[in-house]
Motif scaffolding. Structure first.
Motif, PDB file in Angstrom:
ATOM      1  N   HIS A   1       0.844  -1.204   0.000  1.00 39.68           N
ATOM      2  CA  HIS A   1       0.000   0.000   0.000  1.00 39.68           C
ATOM      3  C   HIS A   1       0.874   1.247   0.000  1.00 39.68           C
ATOM      4  O   HIS A   1       2.084   1.171   0.206  1.00 39.68           O
ATOM      5  CB  HIS A   1      -0.925   0.002   1.232  1.00 39.68           C
ATOM      6  CG  HIS A   1      -0.191   0.150   2.529  1.00 39.68           C
ATOM      7  ND1 HIS A   1       0.467  -0.907   3.131  1.00 39.68           N
ATOM      8  CD2 HIS A   1       0.028   1.223   3.317  1.00 39.68           C
ATOM      9  CE1 HIS A   1       1.035  -0.476   4.234  1.00 39.68           C
ATOM     10  NE2 HIS A   1       0.795   0.810   4.381  1.00 39.68           N
TER      11      HIS A   1
ATOM     12  N   ASP B   1       0.764   5.044   1.994  1.00 39.78           N
ATOM     13  CA  ASP B   1       0.064   5.732   3.075  1.00 39.78           C
ATOM     14  C   ASP B   1      -0.732   6.919   2.506  1.00 39.78           C
ATOM     15  O   ASP B   1      -0.326   7.528   1.513  1.00 39.78           O
ATOM     16  CB  ASP B   1       1.073   6.223   4.125  1.00 39.78           C
ATOM     17  CG  ASP B   1       1.780   5.055   4.823  1.00 39.78           C
ATOM     18  OD1 ASP B   1       1.251   3.932   4.767  1.00 39.78           O
ATOM     19  OD2 ASP B   1       2.850   5.280   5.412  1.00 39.78           O
TER      20      ASP B   1
ATOM     21  N   HIS C   1       4.848   0.115   0.094  1.00 37.60           N
ATOM     22  CA  HIS C   1       5.513  -0.692   1.129  1.00 37.60           C
ATOM     23  C   HIS C   1       4.554  -1.728   1.680  1.00 37.60           C
ATOM     24  O   HIS C   1       3.339  -1.646   1.444  1.00 37.60           O
ATOM     25  CB  HIS C   1       6.071   0.199   2.236  1.00 37.60           C
ATOM     26  CG  HIS C   1       5.045   1.058   2.910  1.00 37.60           C
ATOM     27  ND1 HIS C   1       4.616   2.253   2.385  1.00 37.60           N
ATOM     28  CD2 HIS C   1       4.347   0.888   4.050  1.00 37.60           C
ATOM     29  CE1 HIS C   1       3.706   2.787   3.186  1.00 37.60           C
ATOM     30  NE2 HIS C   1       3.518   1.970   4.204  1.00 37.60           N
TER      31      HIS C   1
ATOM     32  N   TYR D   1      11.285   6.878   5.611  1.00 41.12           N
ATOM     33  CA  TYR D   1      11.240   6.687   4.160  1.00 41.12           C
ATOM     34  C   TYR D   1      10.155   7.586   3.564  1.00 41.12           C
ATOM     35  O   TYR D   1       9.221   7.980   4.264  1.00 41.12           O
ATOM     36  CB  TYR D   1      11.021   5.205   3.815  1.00 41.12           C
ATOM     37  CG  TYR D   1       9.780   4.574   4.391  1.00 41.12           C
ATOM     38  CD1 TYR D   1       9.756   4.098   5.703  1.00 41.12           C
ATOM     39  CD2 TYR D   1       8.625   4.437   3.627  1.00 41.12           C
ATOM     40  CE1 TYR D   1       8.616   3.507   6.227  1.00 41.12           C
ATOM     41  CE2 TYR D   1       7.486   3.844   4.144  1.00 41.12           C
ATOM     42  CZ  TYR D   1       7.485   3.382   5.439  1.00 41.12           C
ATOM     43  OH  TYR D   1       6.359   2.810   5.958  1.00 41.12           O
TER      44      TYR D   1
HETATM   45 NI    NI Z   1       1.930   2.089   5.628  1.00 46.63          NI
END
Ligand code: NI
Length: 227
Positions: A96, A98, A159, A153
């Protein structure tokens, strides 16, 4: 760029965090995921508004503010109150990205997620699997750090957290809106600052030259900063 910050928390602090977290009441993490993320998320989270999450989160925020490497790497404008999660029994979080904007709890304003952070609170030998896989320019990197260490990151990265097949992986995670929005500009500033600090520590560089480099750092920051 992935930036690892070692020893954000000391071994004693990690032990104290874990004493509290191991007795905590966790809830299903899918409650807090968006519609797309819910389909791929299988873990436990500490209720954000609970006393424990707030107290440990504030402790982390103090540690971050006092950590020069974190400040240099993130140039934080706003930090989302740290959240806590626990993966065990095959728990995982599929691929996914964020959300770009997060509503700050209890406030009217929101935060643009420039950087994502994970602080590891379990020793890597205490669980199998659970790698944080982050896709970047040079392919996917697997991150599994010592307890007390943190990875930063770009929030734009795809991720995932691989299934934890044995033991438990306890972490804190949160987002940062940076004073410098662009990842490559922020990375240049970080590299320059790290070099200036290294020259200063090594000695032997004329003071005027260090001042000149420090001036360049601040003048670049002045061009790129958003306050
Ligand atoms: Ni996440």
């Amino acid at each position: 760029m992935l930036i690892v910050i070692e020893n954000l928390l000391s071994a004693e602090e990690v032990t104290r965090f874990r004493q509290h977290l191991d007795q905590a009441q966790w809830e299903a993490g899918s409650h807090s995921a968006g519609e797309v993320a819910r389909a791929v998320k299988s873990n436990l989270q500490l209720p954000d508004e609970g006393e424990l999450a707030i107290a440990l989160g504030n402790h982390l925020l103090r540690a971050l503010a006092q950590h020069p490497q974190f400040v240099s790497a993130a140039l934080p404008k706003t930090i989302y109150p740290p959240k806590f999660n626990r993966y065990a029994d095959g728990g995982h979080y599929g691929v996914h990205v964020d959300s770009a904007v997060m509503q700050l709890p209890g406030r009217r304003d929101s935060l643009r997620t420039d950087l994502s952070a994970t602080v590891f609170l379990s020793a890597p030998e205490d669980y199998d699997g659970g790698e944080l896989m982050i896709e970047g320019q040079f392919g996917a990197q697997a991150v599994k750090l010592n307890a007390g260490d943190m990875v930063l990151y770009p929030s734009s990265s795809l991720h995932q957290v691989l299934p934890v097949t044995e033991g438990a992986r306890v972490c804190s995670f949160f987002w940062i809106q940076s004073l410098v929005r662009d990842d490559s500009q922020r990375e240049l500033l970080y590299d320059l600052d790290q070099s200036i600090q290294a020259l200063r520590a090594a000695g032997g560089t004329p003071h005027d030259e260090i001042s000149r480099l420090t001036g360049i750092y601040h003048n670049l920051l002045r061009q790129w900063v958003e306050t």
